[in-house]
Design a protein around this motif. Sequence first.
Motif, mmCIF file in Angstrom:
data_model
loop_
_atom_site.group_PDB
_atom_site.id
_atom_site.type_symbol
_atom_site.label_atom_id
_atom_site.label_comp_id
_atom_site.label_asym_id
_atom_site.label_seq_id
_atom_site.Cartn_x
_atom_site.Cartn_y
_atom_site.Cartn_z
ATOM 1 N N UNK A 179 0.857 -1.181 0.000
ATOM 2 C CA UNK A 179 0.000 0.000 0.000
ATOM 3 C C UNK A 179 0.898 1.237 0.000
ATOM 4 N N UNK A 180 0.568 2.197 -0.855
ATOM 5 C CA UNK A 180 1.359 3.418 -0.988
ATOM 6 C C UNK A 180 2.309 3.398 -2.168
ATOM 7 N N UNK A 181 2.604 2.199 -2.700
ATOM 8 C CA UNK A 181 3.483 2.101 -3.871
ATOM 9 C C UNK A 181 2.785 2.673 -5.100
ATOM 10 N N UNK A 182 3.587 3.146 -6.048
ATOM 11 C CA UNK A 182 3.068 3.568 -7.351
ATOM 12 C C UNK A 182 3.329 2.419 -8.317
ATOM 13 N N UNK A 183 2.258 2.006 -9.002
ATOM 14 C CA UNK A 183 2.358 0.894 -9.943
ATOM 15 C C UNK A 183 1.906 1.335 -11.329
ATOM 16 N N UNK A 184 2.350 0.587 -12.316
ATOM 17 C CA UNK A 184 1.892 0.757 -13.690
ATOM 18 C C UNK A 184 1.089 -0.492 -14.002
ATOM 19 N N UNK A 185 -0.152 -0.293 -14.464
ATOM 20 C CA UNK A 185 -1.008 -1.441 -14.737
ATOM 21 C C UNK A 185 -1.999 -1.110 -15.837
ATOM 22 N N UNK A 186 -2.528 -2.163 -16.415
ATOM 23 C CA UNK A 186 -3.518 -2.030 -17.468
ATOM 24 C C UNK A 186 -4.881 -1.869 -16.819
ATOM 25 N N UNK A 187 -5.684 -0.909 -17.282
ATOM 26 C CA UNK A 187 -7.000 -0.743 -16.671
ATOM 27 C C UNK A 187 -7.902 -1.930 -16.982
ATOM 28 N N UNK A 188 -8.876 -2.181 -16.103
ATOM 29 C CA UNK A 188 -9.796 -3.288 -16.383
ATOM 30 C C UNK A 188 -10.724 -2.934 -17.532
#
Length: 163
Positions: free
Chosen positions: A58-67
Amino acid sequence: MITLTVAAVAMTATILMAIGFARRRIVVVTVSGTSMTPTLQPGDKLLVRRCDISVVKVGDIVVLEPPRVPVSPEITVLGPLPARTQWQVKRVAALPGDPIPSSVQEAAGNLRIVPDGTLIVLGDNNASNDSRLNGPYPADRILGLALRKLAEATPLGTRPPTS
């Protein structure tokens, strides 16, 4: 002389293997929207380590594909997939087993706890397309964890300003 050449070839091979490994594990992502302002600005470059949810906190910045979400509540057909993956940069707000944050409750429906295999992500800017609109994101859509923002490079042939 031959020993030196063999050592040089071995070192070169080791360096090339390390570069190949790093290229598979590390990517650079350019921020293009304002959902993470003021933390990140459009044009910022992020060094991202490919990973799965097991290393995310929690608090990390992630790169992800939106659902992929329904086009509207009345239409259950999912919108078409884009020709190219459109990645999102978001901050992790909750992980599997955590309570659903109140700001996400409407989008999460009856869920009270983040389900296994999903996570809640929010943009730092409240005007963000994130879990407040989409509910939990599938964890298998994570590209990676943002390690740091990269400094702007000075174009070749120019000098940085002096004060």
